[in-house]
Write a protein that holds these residues in place. Structure first.
Motif, PDB file in Angstrom:
ATOM      1  N   VAL A   1      39.244 -20.329   8.101  1.00  0.00           N
ATOM      2  CA  VAL A   1      38.815 -19.610   6.960  1.00  0.00           C
ATOM      3  C   VAL A   1      40.506 -18.462   6.608  1.00  0.00           C
ATOM      4  O   VAL A   1      41.112 -18.144   6.972  1.00  0.00           O
ATOM      5  CB  VAL A   1      37.495 -18.489   6.990  1.00  0.00           C
ATOM      6  CG1 VAL A   1      37.362 -17.375   6.136  1.00  0.00           C
ATOM      7  CG2 VAL A   1      36.631 -19.498   7.265  1.00  0.00           C
ATOM      8  N   THR A   2      40.420 -18.764   5.349  1.00  0.00           N
ATOM      9  CA  THR A   2      41.520 -17.439   4.556  1.00  0.00           C
ATOM     10  C   THR A   2      41.258 -17.072   3.594  1.00  0.00           C
ATOM     11  O   THR A   2      39.952 -16.526   3.373  1.00  0.00           O
ATOM     12  CB  THR A   2      42.614 -18.474   3.550  1.00  0.00           C
ATOM     13  OG1 THR A   2      41.925 -18.790   3.149  1.00  0.00           O
ATOM     14  CG2 THR A   2      43.350 -19.435   5.044  1.00  0.00           C
ATOM     15  N   GLY A   3      41.895 -15.846   3.323  1.00  0.00           N
ATOM     16  CA  GLY A   3      41.206 -14.521   2.720  1.00  0.00           C
ATOM     17  C   GLY A   3      41.828 -14.449   0.620  1.00  0.00           C
ATOM     18  O   GLY A   3      43.230 -14.057   1.610  1.00  0.00           O
ATOM     19  N   VAL A   4      41.261 -13.757   0.312  1.00  0.00           N
ATOM     20  CA  VAL A   4      41.475 -13.076  -0.422  1.00  0.00           C
ATOM     21  C   VAL A   4      41.382 -11.925  -0.842  1.00  0.00           C
ATOM     22  O   VAL A   4      40.016 -11.472  -1.063  1.00  0.00           O
ATOM     23  CB  VAL A   4      41.118 -13.984  -1.713  1.00  0.00           C
ATOM     24  CG1 VAL A   4      42.148 -13.087  -3.004  1.00  0.00           C
ATOM     25  CG2 VAL A   4      42.394 -15.810  -2.284  1.00  0.00           C
ATOM     26  N   PHE A   5      42.612 -10.912  -1.205  1.00  0.00           N
ATOM     27  CA  PHE A   5      42.038  -9.467  -0.892  1.00  0.00           C
ATOM     28  C   PHE A   5      42.255  -9.247  -2.592  1.00  0.00           C
ATOM     29  O   PHE A   5      43.287  -9.429  -3.390  1.00  0.00           O
ATOM     30  CB  PHE A   5      43.001  -8.488  -0.462  1.00  0.00           C
ATOM     31  CG  PHE A   5      42.782  -6.667  -0.427  1.00  0.00           C
ATOM     32  CD1 PHE A   5      41.379  -6.779   0.157  1.00  0.00           C
ATOM     33  CD2 PHE A   5      43.548  -6.501  -0.821  1.00  0.00           C
ATOM     34  CE1 PHE A   5      41.585  -4.908   0.337  1.00  0.00           C
ATOM     35  CE2 PHE A   5      43.162  -4.633  -0.370  1.00  0.00           C
ATOM     36  CZ  PHE A   5      42.288  -4.863   0.001  1.00  0.00           C
ATOM     37  N   ALA A   6      41.117  -8.916  -3.120  1.00  0.00           N
ATOM     38  CA  ALA A   6      40.864  -8.095  -5.023  1.00  0.00           C
ATOM     39  C   ALA A   6      40.895  -7.247  -5.065  1.00  0.00           C
ATOM     40  O   ALA A   6      39.584  -6.539  -4.951  1.00  0.00           O
ATOM     41  CB  ALA A   6      40.192  -9.131  -5.695  1.00  0.00           C
TER      42      ALA A   6
ATOM     43  N   ARG B   1      49.051 -10.306   7.229  1.00  0.00           N
ATOM     44  CA  ARG B   1      48.324 -10.937   8.400  1.00  0.00           C
ATOM     45  C   ARG B   1      47.692 -12.462   7.041  1.00  0.00           C
ATOM     46  O   ARG B   1      46.637 -13.250   7.900  1.00  0.00           O
ATOM     47  CB  ARG B   1      47.064 -10.536   8.559  1.00  0.00           C
ATOM     48  CG  ARG B   1      47.262  -9.351   8.896  1.00  0.00           C
ATOM     49  CD  ARG B   1      45.775  -8.308   8.963  1.00  0.00           C
ATOM     50  NE  ARG B   1      46.487  -7.413  10.018  1.00  0.00           N
ATOM     51  CZ  ARG B   1      45.537  -6.580  10.030  1.00  0.00           C
ATOM     52  NH1 ARG B   1      44.613  -6.508   9.651  1.00  0.00           N
ATOM     53  NH2 ARG B   1      45.900  -5.593  11.505  1.00  0.00           N
ATOM     54  N   GLY B   2      48.334 -13.253   6.641  1.00  0.00           N
ATOM     55  CA  GLY B   2      48.646 -14.379   5.331  1.00  0.00           C
ATOM     56  C   GLY B   2      47.023 -14.432   4.747  1.00  0.00           C
ATOM     57  O   GLY B   2      46.729 -15.340   4.345  1.00  0.00           O
ATOM     58  N   ILE B   3      47.133 -12.737   4.616  1.00  0.00           N
ATOM     59  CA  ILE B   3      46.016 -12.902   3.603  1.00  0.00           C
ATOM     60  C   ILE B   3      46.284 -12.452   1.311  1.00  0.00           C
ATOM     61  O   ILE B   3      47.993 -12.163   1.574  1.00  0.00           O
ATOM     62  CB  ILE B   3      45.050 -11.349   3.761  1.00  0.00           C
ATOM     63  CG1 ILE B   3      44.663 -11.337   4.506  1.00  0.00           C
ATOM     64  CG2 ILE B   3      43.883 -10.811   2.357  1.00  0.00           C
ATOM     65  CD1 ILE B   3      43.564 -10.682   4.978  1.00  0.00           C
TER      66      ILE B   3
END
Length: 219
Positions: free
Chosen positions: A176-181, A196-198
């Motif tokens: 799982v990857t992430g998006v910080f919006a 952290r690859g986000i």
């Protein structure tokens, strides 16, 4: 609430003393018992005040406001220009525009904001440490966790990191990857997220609501 406009002087007697000479001022007496003295400037900040619990007694031309510590606000009235009382009732409180729940709902309806080919799996996807705002799949079918904030700070990045770590342990979801919006992302939060690859995404609330004036803009 009682509103009184009057020429008055004000003396504060307590741990220290203060004096306001005679001038025209606004006196506010609220239902909670508080009394505040305002000039026609300073925005919301009063010149002097007494916070509750306190008690107002009125003599001829003199108000005495005393709190439980024995401190007093003594208001001497020379001329009353206006005196009215209004029942405001219970206030529902401030409802902020663009709160996270609104952003979450709008983004869930407009997955293309995250990128081409994104699809929604679920809003408020449960994990042992709290729900993920949005769980999605990208164009390649990989699972993406999206954390949404009004103001993006380091705490939000840490929160999303915990979600990603837990979700990635589920063999059904895979890596799982992430998006910080967020509407605003602080530089420190962006640095930590990218380390952290986000991926970071700045949200335009007006555009999500369809209120972006593309006709009136120069660019």
């Amino acid at each position: 609430m009682r509103l009184v406009v009057a020429r008055c002087s004000v003396d504060y007697v307590g741990r220290l003393t203060a004096h306001l000479p005679m001038a025209t001022r606004l006196l506010l007496v609220k239902a909670d018992g508080s009394v505040s003295v305002h000039a026609d400037d300073r925005a919301y900040k009063p010149l002097n005040w007494m916070s509750p619990p306190c008690w107002l007694t009125q003599e001829e031309g003199i108000w005495r406001v005393e709190n439980k510590a024995g401190e007093q606000l003594i208001i001497t009235l020379e001329e009353v220009l206006h005196d009215s009382q209004h029942e405001l009732g219970v206030d529902p409180g401030l409802v902020k525009d663009g709160v996270e729940a609104h952003l979450q709902a709008l983004l869930a309806e407009q997955m293309e904001t995250l990128g081409a080919g994104y699809t929604l799996i679920r809003r408020e996807y449960p994990t042992p440490v709290g729900p993920v705002d949005l769980l999605c799949r990208d164009q390649a079918g990989a699972v993406v966790a999206v954390e949404i904030k009004r103001r993006g700070e380091i705490d939000g990045v840490e929160q999303l990191t915990r979600y990603i770590d837990l979700l990635s342990r589920d063999p059904l979801l895979g890596k799982v990857t992430g998006v910080f919006a967020a509407q605003q992302i602080k530089p420190q939060a962006r640095t930590l997220a990218e380390d952290r690859g986000i991926r970071c995404l700045v949200l335009d609330y007006d555009r999500l609501r369809g209120m972006d004036d593309t006709v009136g803009r120069l660019f």
